[in-house]
Design a protein around this motif. Structure first.
Motif, PDB file in Angstrom:
ATOM      1  N   GLN A   6       5.548  -5.934  12.558  1.00 55.36           N
ATOM      2  CA  GLN A   6       4.452  -6.211  11.635  1.00 55.36           C
ATOM      3  C   GLN A   6       3.285  -5.308  11.976  1.00 55.36           C
ATOM      4  O   GLN A   6       2.712  -5.419  13.075  1.00 55.36           O
ATOM      5  CB  GLN A   6       4.031  -7.677  11.683  1.00 55.36           C
ATOM      6  CG  GLN A   6       3.011  -8.051  10.622  1.00 55.36           C
ATOM      7  CD  GLN A   6       2.866  -9.555  10.464  1.00 55.36           C
ATOM      8  OE1 GLN A   6       3.262 -10.327  11.341  1.00 55.36           O
ATOM      9  NE2 GLN A   6       2.319  -9.978   9.341  1.00 55.36           N
ATOM     10  N   LYS A  38      -0.077  -5.627   7.067  1.00 53.07           N
ATOM     11  CA  LYS A  38       1.187  -5.568   6.332  1.00 53.07           C
ATOM     12  C   LYS A  38       2.053  -6.770   6.664  1.00 53.07           C
ATOM     13  O   LYS A  38       1.834  -7.460   7.653  1.00 53.07           O
ATOM     14  CB  LYS A  38       1.932  -4.279   6.653  1.00 53.07           C
ATOM     15  CG  LYS A  38       1.222  -3.008   6.192  1.00 53.07           C
ATOM     16  CD  LYS A  38       2.096  -1.804   6.398  1.00 53.07           C
ATOM     17  CE  LYS A  38       1.413  -0.536   5.880  1.00 53.07           C
ATOM     18  NZ  LYS A  38       2.280   0.660   6.057  1.00 53.07           N
ATOM     19  N   GLU A  39       3.058  -6.977   5.818  1.00 58.67           N
ATOM     20  CA  GLU A  39       3.976  -8.076   6.062  1.00 58.67           C
ATOM     21  C   GLU A  39       4.998  -7.684   7.122  1.00 58.67           C
ATOM     22  O   GLU A  39       5.260  -6.509   7.368  1.00 58.67           O
ATOM     23  CB  GLU A  39       4.684  -8.467   4.766  1.00 58.67           C
ATOM     24  CG  GLU A  39       3.765  -9.053   3.713  1.00 58.67           C
ATOM     25  CD  GLU A  39       4.514  -9.613   2.527  1.00 58.67           C
ATOM     26  OE1 GLU A  39       3.862 -10.225   1.659  1.00 58.67           O
ATOM     27  OE2 GLU A  39       5.739  -9.442   2.466  1.00 58.67           O
TER      28      GLU A  39
END
Length: 124
Positions: free
Chosen positions: A38, A42-43
């Motif tokens: 990660q 961001k995811e």
């Protein structure tokens, strides 16, 4: 299962790092294991996975050919060897274990146990 990931650090672009994920009990020879990462803002995204009982490994396209997942069952440890690192590889890396027999290795929901994460920073 308790997982502890370590081995992160600061490395220059083009360099290498090896991450380790130690499990509290024997699991990697039987269960599926995955690495995710990660980046800031961001995811979480899939990096690599393996189910050695089936002789299968899986990699995200972004790391294929540069990263290798492996294990040492005697040490209950799985590794992620990362070569030719790029600044875009900078992220917190997590290991995870799934007790399920079917599902998608690239989805975080497939996994039942997670390590705490280790930070990898790649400088340009």
């Amino acid at each position: 299962v308790q997982l502890q990931a370590f081995g992160g650090g600061l490395v220059q672009a083009g360099g290498s790092l090896r991450l380790s994920c130690a499990a509290s009990r024997r699991t990697f020879s039987r269960d599926a294991v995955g690495w995710f990462r990660q980046a800031p803002g961001k995811e979480r995204e899939f990096v690599a996975a393996a189910r050695w009982s089936a002789g299968s490994t899986y990699y995200a396209d972004s790391v294929k050919g540069r990263f290798t997942i492996s294990s040492d069952n005697a040490k209950n440890t799985v590794y992620l060897q990362m070569n030719s690192l790029k600044p875009e590889d900078t992220a917190v890396y997590y290991c995870a274990v799934s007790l399920r027999f079917s599902g998608s290795y690239s989805y975080s929901a497939f996994y039942d146990y997670w390590g705490q994460g280790t930070l990898v920073t790649v400088s340009s």
